[in-house]
Each structure stands twice: as structure tokens, then as C-alpha cells.
Design a protein around this motif. Structure first.
Motif, PDB file in Angstrom:
ATOM      1  N   ARG A  44      -5.347  75.443 -16.816  1.00 13.59           N
ATOM      2  CA  ARG A  44      -4.056  76.143 -16.678  1.00 13.59           C
ATOM      3  C   ARG A  44      -3.188  75.605 -15.551  1.00 13.59           C
ATOM      4  N   ILE A  45      -3.737  74.728 -14.707  1.00 17.39           N
ATOM      5  CA  ILE A  45      -2.943  74.188 -13.613  1.00 17.39           C
ATOM      6  C   ILE A  45      -1.885  73.246 -14.187  1.00 17.39           C
ATOM      7  N   PRO A  46      -0.619  73.485 -13.910  1.00 18.83           N
ATOM      8  CA  PRO A  46       0.423  72.593 -14.410  1.00 18.83           C
ATOM      9  C   PRO A  46       0.283  71.192 -13.821  1.00 18.83           C
ATOM     10  N   VAL A  47       0.475  70.196 -14.678  1.00 21.17           N
ATOM     11  CA  VAL A  47       0.382  68.797 -14.268  1.00 21.17           C
ATOM     12  C   VAL A  47       1.678  68.090 -14.616  1.00 21.17           C
ATOM     13  N   VAL A  48       2.302  67.510 -13.600  1.00 20.24           N
ATOM     14  CA  VAL A  48       3.477  66.673 -13.795  1.00 20.24           C
ATOM     15  C   VAL A  48       3.035  65.232 -13.567  1.00 20.24           C
ATOM     16  N   VAL A  49       3.108  64.429 -14.617  1.00 21.29           N
ATOM     17  CA  VAL A  49       2.819  63.012 -14.471  1.00 21.29           C
ATOM     18  C   VAL A  49       4.029  62.392 -13.787  1.00 21.29           C
ATOM     19  N   LEU A  50       3.783  61.777 -12.649  1.00 18.46           N
ATOM     20  CA  LEU A  50       4.834  61.144 -11.850  1.00 18.46           C
ATOM     21  C   LEU A  50       4.379  59.713 -11.622  1.00 18.46           C
ATOM     22  N   THR A  51       4.931  58.794 -12.402  1.00 16.73           N
ATOM     23  CA  THR A  51       4.396  57.443 -12.446  1.00 16.73           C
ATOM     24  C   THR A  51       5.495  56.407 -12.560  1.00 16.73           C
ATOM     25  N   SER A  52       5.146  55.174 -12.305  1.00 18.06           N
ATOM     26  CA  SER A  52       6.113  54.087 -12.449  1.00 18.06           C
ATOM     27  C   SER A  52       6.170  53.573 -13.883  1.00 18.06           C
ATOM     28  N   SER A  53       5.228  53.979 -14.707  1.00 19.39           N
ATOM     29  CA  SER A  53       5.168  53.484 -16.079  1.00 19.39           C
ATOM     30  C   SER A  53       6.248  54.110 -16.959  1.00 19.39           C
ATOM     31  N   GLU A  54       6.980  53.257 -17.631  1.00 17.30           N
ATOM     32  CA  GLU A  54       7.951  53.717 -18.627  1.00 17.30           C
ATOM     33  C   GLU A  54       7.456  53.427 -20.036  1.00 17.30           C
ATOM     34  N   ALA A  55       6.202  52.997 -20.155  1.00 17.98           N
ATOM     35  CA  ALA A  55       5.641  52.629 -21.455  1.00 17.98           C
ATOM     36  C   ALA A  55       5.574  53.838 -22.377  1.00 17.98           C
ATOM     37  N   GLU A  56       6.085  53.670 -23.577  1.00 18.43           N
ATOM     38  CA  GLU A  56       6.105  54.759 -24.553  1.00 18.43           C
ATOM     39  C   GLU A  56       4.701  55.292 -24.827  1.00 18.43           C
ATOM     40  N   GLU A  57       3.708  54.387 -24.881  1.00 16.48           N
ATOM     41  CA  GLU A  57       2.343  54.837 -25.162  1.00 16.48           C
ATOM     42  C   GLU A  57       1.805  55.718 -24.032  1.00 16.48           C
ATOM     43  N   ASP A  58       2.236  55.484 -22.785  1.00 19.72           N
ATOM     44  CA  ASP A  58       1.819  56.345 -21.675  1.00 19.72           C
ATOM     45  C   ASP A  58       2.453  57.725 -21.788  1.00 19.72           C
ATOM     46  N   VAL A  59       3.709  57.758 -22.176  1.00 19.73           N
ATOM     47  CA  VAL A  59       4.394  59.040 -22.361  1.00 19.73           C
ATOM     48  C   VAL A  59       3.700  59.837 -23.461  1.00 19.73           C
ATOM     49  N   VAL A  60       3.489  59.197 -24.606  1.00 20.37           N
ATOM     50  CA  VAL A  60       2.862  59.868 -25.751  1.00 20.37           C
ATOM     51  C   VAL A  60       1.463  60.348 -25.386  1.00 20.37           C
ATOM     52  N   LYS A  61       0.661  59.475 -24.793  1.00 18.93           N
ATOM     53  CA  LYS A  61      -0.722  59.837 -24.441  1.00 18.93           C
ATOM     54  C   LYS A  61      -0.751  60.992 -23.441  1.00 18.93           C
ATOM     55  N   SER A  62       0.150  60.977 -22.462  1.00 17.80           N
ATOM     56  CA  SER A  62       0.189  62.054 -21.472  1.00 17.80           C
ATOM     57  C   SER A  62       0.476  63.405 -22.126  1.00 17.80           C
ATOM     58  N   TYR A  63       1.427  63.426 -23.048  1.00 18.82           N
ATOM     59  CA  TYR A  63       1.719  64.687 -23.730  1.00 18.82           C
ATOM     60  C   TYR A  63       0.603  65.074 -24.695  1.00 18.82           C
ATOM     61  N   GLU A  64      -0.044  64.093 -25.312  1.00 17.42           N
ATOM     62  CA  GLU A  64      -1.193  64.406 -26.165  1.00 17.42           C
ATOM     63  C   GLU A  64      -2.310  65.051 -25.356  1.00 17.42           C
ATOM     64  N   LEU A  65      -2.413  64.666 -24.095  1.00 15.07           N
ATOM     65  CA  LEU A  65      -3.418  65.240 -23.193  1.00 15.07           C
ATOM     66  C   LEU A  65      -2.917  66.513 -22.506  1.00 15.07           C
ATOM     67  N   SER A  66      -1.784  67.014 -22.958  1.00 17.51           N
ATOM     68  CA  SER A  66      -1.208  68.281 -22.490  1.00 17.51           C
ATOM     69  C   SER A  66      -0.627  68.241 -21.089  1.00 17.51           C
ATOM     70  N   ALA A  67      -0.023  67.119 -20.718  1.00 11.20           N
ATOM     71  CA  ALA A  67       0.765  67.104 -19.482  1.00 11.20           C
ATOM     72  C   ALA A  67       1.920  68.081 -19.657  1.00 11.20           C
ATOM     73  N   ASN A  68       2.321  68.726 -18.577  1.00 13.62           N
ATOM     74  CA  ASN A  68       3.441  69.653 -18.656  1.00 13.62           C
ATOM     75  C   ASN A  68       4.782  68.946 -18.565  1.00 13.62           C
ATOM     76  N   ALA A  69       4.786  67.768 -17.953  1.00 12.26           N
ATOM     77  CA  ALA A  69       6.015  66.972 -17.851  1.00 12.26           C
ATOM     78  C   ALA A  69       5.629  65.533 -17.529  1.00 12.26           C
ATOM     79  N   TYR A  70       6.520  64.612 -17.878  1.00 18.59           N
ATOM     80  CA  TYR A  70       6.325  63.189 -17.597  1.00 18.59           C
ATOM     81  C   TYR A  70       7.599  62.669 -16.968  1.00 18.59           C
ATOM     82  N   LEU A  71       7.495  62.191 -15.741  1.00 19.54           N
ATOM     83  CA  LEU A  71       8.659  61.681 -15.032  1.00 19.54           C
ATOM     84  C   LEU A  71       8.366  60.280 -14.508  1.00 19.54           C
ATOM     85  N   THR A  72       9.344  59.414 -14.626  1.00 14.23           N
ATOM     86  CA  THR A  72       9.224  58.067 -14.087  1.00 14.23           C
ATOM     87  C   THR A  72       9.791  58.070 -12.677  1.00 14.23           C
TER      88      THR A  72
END
Length: 147
Positions: free
Chosen positions: A91-119
Motif C-alpha cells: 500500500r505504500i505509494p511509489v513514485v518512479v523518479l528516473t532518468s529513463s524515458e524508455a517506453e518499456e520502462d514506463v510500461v513495466k513500472s505501471y504493470e508493477l503497480s507504480a503510482n506514478a512515473y516521472l523522468t
């Protein structure tokens, strides 16, 4: 501003780049919300912190995790997958904060239930702006689950 209980907000930053750690610290210092920033520099340490193992036994459970994807020993994708598979951590919210702009990283992060993805922005002001927006959204706008 503090949490509803009047306590500082607990934030775990899982980040291996010392420059990005300093930028995050400075941005959070400029923010309006009282917080305690805890930093781990790899995914293994992040999971030990989250599970309060070893030297992290007395640490509080974070209200929010800021997670870099590209870390040594265990990357952010593995950390996110472990968190979502653990009933104590999911239940802990996770914001992915990364330098990667790769579409596969965005998709995989949301598939793993990230709450947000920010570059991460490359300039200081942009970075500060992103951190302030994260802080405002997650601690002023969103209703957080109880600990």
C-alpha cells in the motif's frame, strides 16, 4: 505543513546517484511540508529499509517511496515487484523518479503497480519543480492510506 497526525512525512529515496540525492534534499528543504528523508543507494538496502531489517530496525515505515529504476545490486523494477508482492508494503505509494524515458520502462513500472512515473529533469529548477509537485500532490491533494 505536516501529516494529518502532526508528524513529519516519512520519505524513502532509493537513489544511487549522490548528485540526485543532493538535489532531492535541497528541493524538499524548499518545500512546504515537514519531512524526514531517508536514503538508500541500492535496491537491496531499500528492501532492508522497507522491511526494517538490520540497521534499519528502528526506522519508520515511509509514507512515500521515490524510486530510481537503475540502481546496483537490485534495480528499481525488482524493488517495486517485491513491494507489491508483500502485504506489509504493497500500500505504500511509489513514485518512479528516473532518468529513463524508455517506453518499456514506463510500461513495466505501471504493470508493477507504480503510482506514478516521472523522468528526472536535467536542470536544477526543473528538478526542484518536480519534487515540489510530488510533495504537494501526495501530501496535500491525495488521501493516503493509514499506516
Amino acid at each position: 505543513m505536516q501529516s494529518e497526525a502532526g508528524e513529519p512525512i516519512e520519505i524513502l529515496l532509493a537513489e544511487d546517484n549522490p548528485g540526485d540525492v543532493r538535489l532531492t534534499e535541497k528541493a524538499l528543504e524548499r518545500g512546504k511540508i515537514v519531512n524526514n528523508l531517508h536514503v538508500t543507494e541500492n535496491g537491496v538496502e531499500a528492501m532492508r529499509f522497507l522491511r526494517r531489517e538490520g540497521e534499519y530496525a528502528g526506522e519508520p515505515q515511509p509514507d512515500l517511496v521515490l524510486l530510481d529504476l537503475n540502481m546496483p545490486r537490485k534495480d528499481g523494477r525488482e524493488v517495486l515487484e517485491e513491494m507489491r508482492g508483500d502485504p506489509e508494503l504493497r500500500r505504500i505509494p511509489v513514485v518512479v523518479l528516473t532518468s529513463s524515458e524508455a517506453e518499456e520502462d514506463v510500461v513495466k513500472s505501471y504493470e508493477l503497480s507504480a503510482n506514478a512515473y516521472l523522468t528526472k529533469p536535467v536542470d536544477f529548477e526543473g528538478f526542484v519543480d518536480i519534487i515540489e509537485r510530488i510533495e504537494e500532490f501526495w501530501f496535500s491533494v491525495v488521501k493516503m492510506p493509514p499506516k
